[in-house]
Design a protein around this motif. Structure first.
Motif, short mmCIF file in Angstrom:
data_model
loop_
_atom_site.label_atom_id
_atom_site.label_comp_id
_atom_site.label_asym_id
_atom_site.label_seq_id
_atom_site.Cartn_x
_atom_site.Cartn_y
_atom_site.Cartn_z
N LYS A 145 0.84 -1.20 0.00
CA LYS A 145 0.00 0.00 0.00
C LYS A 145 0.88 1.24 0.00
O LYS A 145 1.82 1.35 0.78
CB LYS A 145 -0.91 0.02 1.23
CG LYS A 145 -1.92 -1.11 1.22
CD LYS A 145 -2.81 -1.04 2.42
CE LYS A 145 -3.79 -2.20 2.40
NZ LYS A 145 -4.67 -2.19 3.55
N GLN A 146 0.55 2.19 -0.86
CA GLN A 146 1.33 3.42 -0.96
C GLN A 146 1.15 4.25 0.30
O GLN A 146 0.04 4.51 0.73
CB GLN A 146 0.90 4.22 -2.17
CG GLN A 146 1.69 5.48 -2.37
CD GLN A 146 1.24 6.25 -3.59
OE1 GLN A 146 0.92 5.67 -4.60
NE2 GLN A 146 1.21 7.56 -3.46
N VAL A 147 2.29 4.68 0.89
CA VAL A 147 2.22 5.48 2.10
C VAL A 147 2.86 6.86 1.95
O VAL A 147 2.58 7.75 2.76
CB VAL A 147 2.87 4.75 3.31
CG1 VAL A 147 2.05 3.54 3.69
CG2 VAL A 147 4.30 4.38 3.03
N LYS A 148 3.70 7.06 0.91
CA LYS A 148 4.35 8.36 0.77
C LYS A 148 4.89 8.51 -0.65
O LYS A 148 5.20 7.53 -1.31
CB LYS A 148 5.50 8.48 1.77
CG LYS A 148 6.08 9.86 1.86
CD LYS A 148 6.97 9.99 3.06
CE LYS A 148 7.41 11.43 3.19
NZ LYS A 148 8.00 11.75 4.44
N ILE A 149 4.99 9.78 -1.08
CA ILE A 149 5.59 10.12 -2.37
C ILE A 149 6.70 11.13 -2.12
O ILE A 149 6.50 12.12 -1.41
CB ILE A 149 4.56 10.73 -3.34
CG1 ILE A 149 3.41 9.76 -3.59
CG2 ILE A 149 5.22 11.13 -4.65
CD1 ILE A 149 2.27 10.36 -4.40
N LEU A 150 7.86 10.88 -2.69
CA LEU A 150 8.99 11.81 -2.59
C LEU A 150 9.21 12.45 -3.94
O LEU A 150 9.21 11.77 -4.96
CB LEU A 150 10.26 11.07 -2.17
CG LEU A 150 10.20 10.27 -0.87
CD1 LEU A 150 11.51 9.53 -0.67
CD2 LEU A 150 9.93 11.19 0.29
N LYS A 151 9.42 13.77 -3.95
CA LYS A 151 9.63 14.50 -5.20
C LYS A 151 10.82 15.43 -5.05
O LYS A 151 11.17 15.83 -3.95
CB LYS A 151 8.39 15.34 -5.55
CG LYS A 151 7.16 14.54 -5.82
CD LYS A 151 5.99 15.46 -6.14
CE LYS A 151 4.73 14.65 -6.35
NZ LYS A 151 3.59 15.48 -6.67
N GLY A 152 11.42 15.78 -6.17
CA GLY A 152 12.48 16.78 -6.22
C GLY A 152 13.70 16.41 -5.41
O GLY A 152 14.22 15.30 -5.48
N GLY A 153 14.17 17.37 -4.61
CA GLY A 153 15.37 17.19 -3.82
C GLY A 153 15.26 16.09 -2.79
O GLY A 153 16.24 15.38 -2.51
N GLU A 154 14.08 15.94 -2.24
CA GLU A 154 13.86 14.89 -1.24
C GLU A 154 14.04 13.51 -1.88
O GLU A 154 14.66 12.62 -1.29
CB GLU A 154 12.46 15.03 -0.65
CG GLU A 154 12.20 14.16 0.55
CD GLU A 154 10.83 14.38 1.16
OE1 GLU A 154 10.67 13.98 2.32
OE2 GLU A 154 9.94 14.92 0.49
N ALA A 155 13.56 13.34 -3.10
CA ALA A 155 13.72 12.08 -3.82
C ALA A 155 15.19 11.84 -4.17
O ALA A 155 15.67 10.71 -4.05
CB ALA A 155 12.86 12.08 -5.08
N GLU A 156 15.90 12.89 -4.55
CA GLU A 156 17.31 12.75 -4.89
C GLU A 156 18.14 12.32 -3.68
O GLU A 156 19.00 11.45 -3.78
CB GLU A 156 17.85 14.06 -5.44
CG GLU A 156 17.35 14.41 -6.82
CD GLU A 156 17.83 15.77 -7.30
OE1 GLU A 156 18.81 16.29 -6.72
OE2 GLU A 156 17.23 16.28 -8.25
N LYS A 157 17.88 12.93 -2.52
CA LYS A 157 18.58 12.54 -1.29
C LYS A 157 18.30 11.08 -0.94
O LYS A 157 19.20 10.34 -0.54
CB LYS A 157 18.14 13.43 -0.12
CG LYS A 157 18.71 14.81 -0.11
CD LYS A 157 18.25 15.50 1.16
CE LYS A 157 18.51 16.97 1.13
NZ LYS A 157 17.99 17.64 2.32
#
Length: 77
Positions: free
Chosen positions: A32-44
């Motif tokens: 089950k999907q609990v979170k989405i990371l985008k941009g800088g947060e995803a890169e880290k």
């Protein structure tokens, strides 16, 4: 690292992730999907995953990134 996961829940590999074309990262707990990371947060996040040496470390990183979303009173289905 065994001190962190005393009940060995991460051995069951409950966390997973998927990288989208736009470099967003979708995090899942037991499918089950609990979170989405985008941009800088995803890169880290992806940089931290590249440094992980074993599956248990990856599960721990995923658990920490998802945060405190479980409270202990969830129903089991």
């Amino acid at each position: 690292m065994k001190e962190i996961d005393k009940r060995n829940r991460l051995d069951e590999k409950p966390f997973s992730f998927q990288i989208a074309k736009n470099q967003s990262v979708f995090l899942f707990y037991n499918g089950k999907q609990v979170k989405i990371l985008k941009g800088g947060e995803a890169e880290k996040f992806l940089a931290r995953l590249n440094l992980a040496k074993e599956e248990h470390e990856i599960q721990l990183i995923l658990a920490k990134v998802t945060g405190n979303f479980k409270r202990g009173n969830e129903r089991r289905e």
